[in-house]
Design a protein around this motif. Structure first.
Motif, PDB file in Angstrom:
ATOM      1  N   GLU A 159      -0.884   7.466   5.934  1.00 45.69           N
ATOM      2  CA  GLU A 159      -1.504   6.760   4.970  1.00 45.69           C
ATOM      3  C   GLU A 159      -1.619   7.701   3.634  1.00 45.69           C
ATOM      4  OE1 GLU A 159      -5.240   5.295   6.285  1.00 45.69           O
ATOM      5  OE2 GLU A 159      -5.998   7.239   6.592  1.00 45.69           O
ATOM      6  N   GLN A 177       0.938  -1.081   0.123  1.00 44.31           N
ATOM      7  CA  GLN A 177      -0.011   0.102  -0.085  1.00 44.31           C
ATOM      8  C   GLN A 177       0.795   1.379  -0.088  1.00 44.31           C
ATOM      9  OE1 GLN A 177      -3.427  -0.107  -0.097  1.00 44.31           O
ATOM     10  NE2 GLN A 177      -3.106  -2.429  -0.480  1.00 44.31           N
ATOM     11  N   ARG A 178       0.451   2.008  -0.843  1.00 44.49           N
ATOM     12  CA  ARG A 178       1.172   3.609  -0.719  1.00 44.49           C
ATOM     13  C   ARG A 178       0.937   4.116   0.672  1.00 44.49           C
ATOM     14  NH1 ARG A 178       0.852   8.461  -5.263  1.00 44.49           N
ATOM     15  NH2 ARG A 178      -1.168   8.601  -4.485  1.00 44.49           N
TER      16      ARG A 178
END
Length: 260
Positions: free
Chosen positions: A84, A10-11
């Motif tokens: 995130e 996940q980036r």
């Protein structure tokens, strides 16, 4: 400095905080804001290192508790946070959209700001570069400064509208009435002190707006923004704000290029 990283497929984003300083420039900006009664433009302290990291982590936690779409902190280190990913660059989306698409994006951002304000939230610098878009929701990033250190909540919320108006005005140079109409509608839900403070600030800059109409394209866009938001009884102070936002963003007065 902010750079993308990948965690478990996940980036995410690694944000590292450099040294603070800018004391002299911030002092000058604060003096100008006080001298001309532009309270919403008083610059908050610009810290660096761990102090900036702690401010951002605290602000993100406060905004999340208020139900605002901001990135979660998923890691921290010396003068650094891992955040995130919460969407694509709002600025890029605006540049790539047609007029109708821009109207939808700007209206969505205004609605997100208005709803956040109703919950008692404030942002600081909700310029398009500090917003995100995931196709459905507007997100907010960049909270290493806290305006409530130098102003009250109504002034901070007025500052939010000023910043946002300045950031999107350039996309409405040919359609100023549309932006004014959207601004007026969005500000219907604002508290009276917020509207009154922003309107008064805009009024103080009408002479600057008229003078700027004779300058280059970017200066004219700023002048149009001042006039538009004053008519909507919401935003203002965009000429001085442009200098503040420009300098605080990268430490350089790029706006001086407007006068060359």
């Amino acid at each position: 400095m902010v750079e993308p990283i990948v965690i478990e497929g996940q980036r995410a984003w690694l944000k590292q905080y450099g040294a603070g300083s800018r004391a002299l420039a911030l002092g000058l900006l604060s003096f100008v804001a006080r001298r001309f009664q532009l309270d919403a433009l008083r610059p908050p302290p610009h810290r660096g290192g761990d102090a900036a990291r702690e401010t951002e982590a605290r602000r993100l936690g406060e905004l999340q508790a208020q139900g605002i779409n901001v990135p979660s902190v998923i890691g921290s280190g010396h003068a650094a946070l891992v955040l995130e990913d919460n969407g694509s660059s709002f600025n890029t989306c605006l540049r790539q959209a047609d007029d109708a698409g821009r109207d939808r994006l700007v209206a969505a951002a205004m609605d997100a700001i208005a709803q956040a304000h109703q919950r008692g939230a404030y942002f600081g610098q909700p310029l398009p570069r500090n917003l995100t878009w995931d196709g459905e929701k507007v997100g907010f990033i960049d909270f290493e400064e806290d305006p409530l250190e130098v102003m009250d909540l109504a002034q901070a919320q007025a500052r939010d509208w000023l910043m946002f108006g300045y950031g999107v005005a350039k996309y409405y140079e040919q359609r100023p009435q549309q932006l004014q109409a959207m601004m007026a509608a969005a500000m219907d839900t604002a508290q009276a002190p917020v509207r009154e403070h922003a309107h008064a600030l805009t009024g103080r800059l009408q002479r600057l707006a008229r003078a700027s109409m004779k300058m280059g394209r970017s200066a004219r866009a700023l002048a149009h923004a001042i006039i538009i938001v004053h008519g909507a009884t919401t935003l203002g102070v965009l000429m001085v704000l442009a200098v503040c936002a420009d300098f605080l963003a990268d430490g350089q007065l790029d706006i001086l290029e407007l006068f060359t």
